[in-house]
Motif scaffolding. Structure first.
Motif, PDB file in Angstrom:
ATOM      1  N   ASP A   1      -8.577 -13.699   5.857  1.00  0.00           N
ATOM      2  CA  ASP A   1      -9.069 -12.703   6.813  1.00  0.00           C
ATOM      3  C   ASP A   1      -8.583 -11.365   6.264  1.00  0.00           C
ATOM      4  OD1 ASP A   1      -9.784 -11.136   8.931  1.00  0.00           O
ATOM      5  OD2 ASP A   1      -8.577 -12.189  10.425  1.00  0.00           O
ATOM      6  N   THR A   2      -9.370 -10.807   5.360  1.00  0.00           N
ATOM      7  CA  THR A   2      -8.895  -9.726   4.498  1.00  0.00           C
ATOM      8  C   THR A   2      -8.425  -8.503   5.266  1.00  0.00           C
ATOM      9  OG1 THR A   2     -10.522 -10.540   2.897  1.00  0.00           O
ATOM     10  CG2 THR A   2      -9.451  -8.446   2.392  1.00  0.00           C
ATOM     11  N   ALA A   3      -9.189  -8.087   6.272  1.00  0.00           N
ATOM     12  CA  ALA A   3      -8.789  -6.906   7.033  1.00  0.00           C
ATOM     13  C   ALA A   3      -7.460  -7.137   7.747  1.00  0.00           C
ATOM     14  CB  ALA A   3      -9.875  -6.523   8.035  1.00  0.00           C
ATOM     15  N   SER A   4      -7.274  -8.328   8.297  1.00  0.00           N
ATOM     16  CA  SER A   4      -6.008  -8.657   8.954  1.00  0.00           C
ATOM     17  C   SER A   4      -4.848  -8.489   7.984  1.00  0.00           C
ATOM     18  CB  SER A   4      -6.067 -10.099   9.471  1.00  0.00           C
ATOM     19  OG  SER A   4      -4.812 -10.546   9.925  1.00  0.00           O
ATOM     20  N   LEU A   5      -5.057  -8.904   6.734  1.00  0.00           N
ATOM     21  CA  LEU A   5      -3.985  -8.840   5.739  1.00  0.00           C
ATOM     22  C   LEU A   5      -3.762  -7.417   5.235  1.00  0.00           C
ATOM     23  CD1 LEU A   5      -4.651 -12.116   3.734  1.00  0.00           C
ATOM     24  CD2 LEU A   5      -2.908 -11.688   5.468  1.00  0.00           C
ATOM     25  N   TYR A   6      -4.848  -6.653   4.998  1.00  0.00           N
ATOM     26  CA  TYR A   6      -4.569  -5.306   4.490  1.00  0.00           C
ATOM     27  C   TYR A   6      -4.051  -4.372   5.581  1.00  0.00           C
ATOM     28  CZ  TYR A   6      -9.552  -3.770   5.391  1.00  0.00           C
ATOM     29  OH  TYR A   6     -10.784  -3.448   5.929  1.00  0.00           O
ATOM     30  N   PHE A   7      -4.357  -4.668   6.845  1.00  0.00           N
ATOM     31  CA  PHE A   7      -3.703  -3.928   7.936  1.00  0.00           C
ATOM     32  C   PHE A   7      -2.194  -4.186   7.903  1.00  0.00           C
ATOM     33  CE2 PHE A   7      -7.717  -3.106  10.260  1.00  0.00           C
ATOM     34  CZ  PHE A   7      -7.433  -1.843  10.767  1.00  0.00           C
ATOM     35  N   ARG A   8      -1.821  -5.457   7.755  1.00  0.00           N
ATOM     36  CA  ARG A   8      -0.398  -5.797   7.699  1.00  0.00           C
ATOM     37  C   ARG A   8       0.264  -5.159   6.483  1.00  0.00           C
ATOM     38  NH1 ARG A   8       1.701 -10.292  10.694  1.00  0.00           N
ATOM     39  NH2 ARG A   8       0.209 -10.841  12.315  1.00  0.00           N
ATOM     40  N   ALA A   9      -0.444  -5.161   5.370  1.00  0.00           N
ATOM     41  CA  ALA A   9       0.111  -4.527   4.168  1.00  0.00           C
ATOM     42  C   ALA A   9       0.295  -3.035   4.392  1.00  0.00           C
ATOM     43  CB  ALA A   9      -0.815  -4.784   2.981  1.00  0.00           C
TER      44      ALA A   9
ATOM     45  N   PRO B   1      -2.215   7.607  -1.108  1.00  0.00           N
ATOM     46  CA  PRO B   1      -1.533   6.367  -0.729  1.00  0.00           C
ATOM     47  C   PRO B   1      -2.311   5.130  -1.170  1.00  0.00           C
ATOM     48  CG  PRO B   1      -1.545   7.904   1.114  1.00  0.00           C
ATOM     49  CD  PRO B   1      -2.473   8.474   0.072  1.00  0.00           C
ATOM     50  N   VAL B   2      -1.604   4.168  -1.743  1.00  0.00           N
ATOM     51  CA  VAL B   2      -2.217   2.893  -2.142  1.00  0.00           C
ATOM     52  C   VAL B   2      -1.366   1.723  -1.631  1.00  0.00           C
ATOM     53  CG1 VAL B   2      -3.517   3.724  -4.152  1.00  0.00           C
ATOM     54  CG2 VAL B   2      -1.117   3.063  -4.425  1.00  0.00           C
ATOM     55  N   ASN B   3      -0.659   1.969  -0.530  1.00  0.00           N
ATOM     56  CA  ASN B   3       0.230   0.920  -0.006  1.00  0.00           C
ATOM     57  C   ASN B   3      -0.532  -0.315   0.450  1.00  0.00           C
ATOM     58  OD1 ASN B   3      -0.707   2.788   1.958  1.00  0.00           O
ATOM     59  ND2 ASN B   3       0.884   2.199   3.417  1.00  0.00           N
ATOM     60  N   ALA B   4      -1.717  -0.124   1.027  1.00  0.00           N
ATOM     61  CA  ALA B   4      -2.506  -1.279   1.462  1.00  0.00           C
ATOM     62  C   ALA B   4      -3.040  -2.055   0.263  1.00  0.00           C
ATOM     63  CB  ALA B   4      -3.665  -0.836   2.350  1.00  0.00           C
ATOM     64  N   VAL B   5      -3.455  -1.335  -0.775  1.00  0.00           N
ATOM     65  CA  VAL B   5      -3.988  -1.991  -1.979  1.00  0.00           C
ATOM     66  C   VAL B   5      -2.907  -2.829  -2.643  1.00  0.00           C
ATOM     67  CG1 VAL B   5      -5.179  -1.654  -4.173  1.00  0.00           C
ATOM     68  CG2 VAL B   5      -5.536  -0.010  -2.322  1.00  0.00           C
ATOM     69  N   ARG B   6      -1.780  -2.200  -2.911  1.00  0.00           N
ATOM     70  CA  ARG B   6      -0.703  -2.913  -3.603  1.00  0.00           C
ATOM     71  C   ARG B   6      -0.130  -4.020  -2.723  1.00  0.00           C
ATOM     72  NH1 ARG B   6       2.810   0.550  -7.810  1.00  0.00           N
ATOM     73  NH2 ARG B   6       3.791  -1.518  -7.827  1.00  0.00           N
ATOM     74  N   GLY B   7      -0.011  -3.737  -1.431  1.00  0.00           N
ATOM     75  CA  GLY B   7       0.511  -4.762  -0.521  1.00  0.00           C
ATOM     76  C   GLY B   7      -0.379  -5.984  -0.473  1.00  0.00           C
TER      77      GLY B   7
ATOM     78  N   GLU C   1      -3.330   0.381  17.550  1.00  0.00           N
ATOM     79  CA  GLU C   1      -2.846  -0.340  16.382  1.00  0.00           C
ATOM     80  C   GLU C   1      -3.990  -0.910  15.540  1.00  0.00           C
ATOM     81  OE1 GLU C   1      -0.417  -3.547  17.633  1.00  0.00           O
ATOM     82  OE2 GLU C   1      -2.033  -4.676  18.563  1.00  0.00           O
ATOM     83  N   GLU C   2      -5.159  -1.078  16.132  1.00  0.00           N
ATOM     84  CA  GLU C   2      -6.269  -1.631  15.373  1.00  0.00           C
ATOM     85  C   GLU C   2      -7.262  -0.548  14.941  1.00  0.00           C
ATOM     86  OE1 GLU C   2      -7.826  -5.438  16.139  1.00  0.00           O
ATOM     87  OE2 GLU C   2      -6.514  -5.761  17.846  1.00  0.00           O
ATOM     88  N   GLU C   3      -6.991   0.682  15.290  1.00  0.00           N
ATOM     89  CA  GLU C   3      -7.846   1.770  14.823  1.00  0.00           C
ATOM     90  C   GLU C   3      -7.557   1.994  13.341  1.00  0.00           C
ATOM     91  OE1 GLU C   3      -8.453   6.571  15.561  1.00  0.00           O
ATOM     92  OE2 GLU C   3      -7.295   5.379  16.970  1.00  0.00           O
ATOM     93  N   VAL C   4      -8.578   2.246  12.540  1.00  0.00           N
ATOM     94  CA  VAL C   4      -8.378   2.445  11.111  1.00  0.00           C
ATOM     95  C   VAL C   4      -7.744   3.819  10.869  1.00  0.00           C
ATOM     96  CG1 VAL C   4      -9.487   2.580   8.867  1.00  0.00           C
ATOM     97  CG2 VAL C   4     -10.363   0.994  10.583  1.00  0.00           C
TER      98      VAL C   4
END
Length: 301
Positions: A4-12, A27-33, A85-88
């Motif tokens: 569930d990719t969005a769920s994971l990159y939100f967490r990252a 910022p690339v914290n979501a990409v690297r995470g 928390e779920e807003e992009v």
């Protein structure tokens, strides 16, 4: 393994400091995470096939037509600029195309289908699977897909993806009193404010679980409403009677689709990048460094 990719990159995004940036300061914290998450998942679970499932439409019109409140508050919050928390967040949205380009260059299957959420893509891959399936998500809605007989379980991140709740039917019965098949009915009756699902007034999670244990499923509960001999309290009978219009349409909204027209994709994990030149350029442009190299090393092994 279905992500569930969005769920994971939100967490990252929220778990990795925004000080992790590309050479130009983006910022690339979501990409690297996310790359680190995938690396850990592949190392720990060694899937033969992996699909990054995407939200092509996070609020499909066909669901809204059935229940107009479906995720409506999120639209209102985005327009009002209210934090949620779920807003992009502004610094996450620009990272999503980078994530997509990097996954494509690596050769990890990435699937989103117009008119459907990632949950529906996951549900369809799961329905078609011939072997065990691990679904990685922070969204409890996908508990409905858990099926011990078919070896389908949900890996629910408790802390990153290094600490996962391996969710099978036994875990669901202990926590909610239902198995995977019953979870959608439980969620429907209970409601979910985060998704704009009203549920049945006066029927909370524990009462829903008791009703399902007594009558088997949603259809059995609604049949009991019309049976004066059924063991329902007057209040429950009244509440369920009043909720008939909601109960009639909610199953299609709450249950993930299993018939999405999936594209023909190669889901096998690649041992080497699909497009090495593009991946090298992306790695340099976005400063993906060790996160990308670790994942490539893991895939090569």
């Amino acid at each position: 393994m279905l992500l569930d990719t969005a769920s994971l990159y939100f967490r990252a995004y929220f778990g990795v400091p925004d000080s992790v940036k590309a050479p130009d300061g983006t910022p690339v914290n979501a990409v690297r995470g996310l790359l680190d998450f995938i690396d850990r998942l592949v190392k720990d679970h060694r899937p033969e096939h992996l699909v990054a499932c995407m939200d092509a439409d996070w609020r499909p019109q066909w669901r809204v037509d059935l229940i107009p409140t479906y995720k409506a508050h999120r639209v209102a919050e985005e327009h009002a600029g209210t934090p949620d928390e779920e807003e992009v967040p502004d610094t996450l949205a620009p990272q999503v195309p980078v994530i997509e380009e990097v996954l494509d260059a690596i050769g990890i299957a990435r699937v989103g289908v117009a008119g459907y959420e990632a949950d529906d893509v996951i549900g369809t891959f799961t329905a078609r699977a011939r072997g065990p399936v691990d679904i990685v998500t922070g969204d409890r809605d996908l508990y409905q897909l858990v099926d011990d007989e078919r070896e389908i379980r949900v890996l629910y991140p408790l802390k990153g993806v290094g600490t996962l709740q391996l969710t099978d039917a036994a875990v669901l019965r202990e926590k909610y009193g239902v198995d995977g098949r019953g979870y959608a009915d439980l969620a429907l009756l209970r409601g979910d404010p985060s998704d704009g699902l009203p549920g049945v007034a006066g029927i909370g999670e524990k009462t829903a679980a008791k009703l399902l244990a007594e009558f088997g499923d949603l259809a059995g509960i609604m049949a009991a409403v019309d049976d004066p001999r059924a063991k329902l309290t007057p209040s429950q009978r009244k509440r369920l009677t009043e909720a008939r219009p909601y109960v009639a349409v909610a199953p299609k909204v709450v249950r993930v689709a299993g018939d999405v027209p999936l594209p023909d994709v190669d889901t096998a994990l690649p041992r080497a990048p699909r497009d090495p030149a593009a991946l090298e350029a992306l790695g340099h442009r976005w400063g993906l460094g060790g996160s990308l190299q670790r994942l490539l090393t893991t895939l090569a092994r």
